[in-house]
Scaffold this motif. Structure first.
Motif, PDB file in Angstrom:
ATOM      1  N   ALA A 162       0.831  -1.207   0.000  1.00 13.88           N
ATOM      2  CA  ALA A 162       0.000   0.000   0.000  1.00 13.88           C
ATOM      3  C   ALA A 162       0.863   1.254   0.000  1.00 13.88           C
ATOM      4  O   ALA A 162       0.585   2.224  -0.714  1.00 13.88           O
ATOM      5  CB  ALA A 162      -0.932  -0.011   1.208  1.00 13.88           C
ATOM      6  N   ARG A 206       2.386   1.694  -3.410  1.00 17.51           N
ATOM      7  CA  ARG A 206       1.390   2.184  -4.371  1.00 17.51           C
ATOM      8  C   ARG A 206       1.188   3.693  -4.231  1.00 17.51           C
ATOM      9  O   ARG A 206       1.156   4.426  -5.216  1.00 17.51           O
ATOM     10  CB  ARG A 206       0.074   1.438  -4.173  1.00 17.51           C
ATOM     11  N   VAL A 263      -4.393  -1.838  -7.598  1.00 16.93           N
ATOM     12  CA  VAL A 263      -4.839  -2.175  -6.252  1.00 16.93           C
ATOM     13  C   VAL A 263      -5.662  -3.460  -6.213  1.00 16.93           C
ATOM     14  O   VAL A 263      -5.612  -4.212  -5.235  1.00 16.93           O
ATOM     15  CB  VAL A 263      -5.622  -0.991  -5.635  1.00 16.93           C
ATOM     16  N   SER A 306      -3.536  -6.373  -5.501  1.00 17.83           N
ATOM     17  CA  SER A 306      -3.213  -6.493  -4.074  1.00 17.83           C
ATOM     18  C   SER A 306      -4.353  -7.176  -3.322  1.00 17.83           C
ATOM     19  O   SER A 306      -4.129  -8.066  -2.505  1.00 17.83           O
ATOM     20  CB  SER A 306      -2.948  -5.111  -3.460  1.00 17.83           C
ATOM     21  N   TYR A 307      -5.561  -6.735  -3.592  1.00 15.67           N
ATOM     22  CA  TYR A 307      -6.704  -7.348  -2.922  1.00 15.67           C
ATOM     23  C   TYR A 307      -6.744  -8.854  -3.187  1.00 15.67           C
ATOM     24  O   TYR A 307      -6.855  -9.661  -2.263  1.00 15.67           O
ATOM     25  CB  TYR A 307      -8.011  -6.725  -3.400  1.00 15.67           C
ATOM     26  N   LEU A 366      -8.064  -4.390   3.913  1.00 15.10           N
ATOM     27  CA  LEU A 366      -7.291  -4.167   2.689  1.00 15.10           C
ATOM     28  C   LEU A 366      -7.773  -2.926   1.947  1.00 15.10           C
ATOM     29  O   LEU A 366      -6.960  -2.124   1.476  1.00 15.10           O
ATOM     30  CB  LEU A 366      -7.399  -5.392   1.778  1.00 15.10           C
ATOM     31  N   THR A 367      -9.082  -2.760   1.841  1.00  9.22           N
ATOM     32  CA  THR A 367      -9.583  -1.574   1.142  1.00  9.22           C
ATOM     33  C   THR A 367      -9.311  -0.315   1.946  1.00  9.22           C
ATOM     34  O   THR A 367      -9.077   0.753   1.367  1.00  9.22           O
ATOM     35  CB  THR A 367     -11.088  -1.707   0.852  1.00  9.22           C
ATOM     36  N   ILE A 376      -6.635   0.367   3.909  1.00 10.96           N
ATOM     37  CA  ILE A 376      -5.246   0.818   3.799  1.00 10.96           C
ATOM     38  C   ILE A 376      -4.925   1.296   2.383  1.00 10.96           C
ATOM     39  O   ILE A 376      -3.893   1.942   2.160  1.00 10.96           O
ATOM     40  CB  ILE A 376      -4.253  -0.268   4.239  1.00 10.96           C
ATOM     41  N   ASN A 377      -5.819   0.982   1.430  1.00  9.64           N
ATOM     42  CA  ASN A 377      -5.625   1.436   0.048  1.00  9.64           C
ATOM     43  C   ASN A 377      -6.674   2.464  -0.376  1.00  9.64           C
ATOM     44  O   ASN A 377      -6.848   2.720  -1.559  1.00  9.64           O
ATOM     45  CB  ASN A 377      -5.684   0.243  -0.904  1.00  9.64           C
ATOM     46  N   ALA A 418      -6.042   5.229  -3.022  1.00 11.07           N
ATOM     47  CA  ALA A 418      -5.729   4.883  -4.409  1.00 11.07           C
ATOM     48  C   ALA A 418      -6.961   5.129  -5.266  1.00 11.07           C
ATOM     49  O   ALA A 418      -8.013   4.531  -5.024  1.00 11.07           O
ATOM     50  CB  ALA A 418      -5.304   3.422  -4.511  1.00 11.07           C
TER      51      ALA A 418
END
Length: 206
Positions: A73, A76, A100, A103-104, A118-119, A121-122, A125
């Protein structure tokens, strides 16, 4: 100045996405567009010794996945600030090999069950203007990888069960479906896959 467009091409290794990315870039440049071709994660992540050990399955992924997810993250966001956002602001199209959603899909397969984390920390983006996922069965991808790179050591990409989980995530989008996200069948001949990808890109170009 009109802002550029962000196009992400995703898929498991061996899906044929690199070939499609090259065609997207050439197609857009032939139309006279300025294009920046890039990839995520960057070499900062890919060449990290701990990342390499984990992806070569020399470390227990389930234990180290949260650390790697945070690193990915960070990588990115730094890449977005240094490369992607300046190019888009200058009116260029950016075509990225993975984004992204990769990554997920991969971290869900590596033992992180909390898609909301996960969503989160990103969350900074931006959503691509177009995401294309080139979809193939892991068995076919593995054959392509071995033909390309050999199989001298066990790697994550050759773990068929894990790659099936990654593939399922790309197809099911547990992070939330979007109209600008498209899955194309990568088992078809290259020209047929390209016809579908080109149609999507041309639709975005207007």
């Amino acid at each position: 100045m009109t802002r550029g467009r962000l196009v992400a091409v995703c898929g498991i290794d061996g899906s044929g996405k690199t070939t499609q990315i090259e065609r997207v870039v050439d197609h857009l440049r032939a139309q006279g567009r300025d294009v920046v071709a890039t990839r995520q994660p960057t070499d900062r992540y890919r060449q990290d010794a701990t990342v390499r050990a984990a992806l070569d399955l020399r470390l227990e992924l389930a234990q180290i996945s949260p650390e790697l997810a945070l690193f990915a993250a960070f990588d990115r966001l730094r890449h977005l600030r240094e490369v992607v956002e300046p190019a888009l602001a200058a009116g260029s199209w950016v075509v990225t090999d993975r984004y992204v959603y990769s990554s997920y899909a991969y971290f869900l397969s590596r033992g992180i069950a909390e898609v909301d984390w996960l969503t989160a920390i990103n969350r900074h983006a931006p959503r691509p203007d177009l995401t294309v996922v080139v979809d193939v069965p892991p068995e076919l991808a593995a054959v392509r990888i071995v033909a390309r790179d050999g199989s001298s050591r066990k790697r994550e990409e050759l773990d068929l069960d894990r790659m099936q989980t990654v593939r399922a995530a790309f197809r099911d989008q547990p992070w939330g479906a979007h109209a600008d996200y498209h899955v194309v069948d990568g088992t078809d001949p290259v020209e047929q896959v390209w016809d579908r990808v080109r149609t999507l890109v041309d639709g975005l170009a207007g």
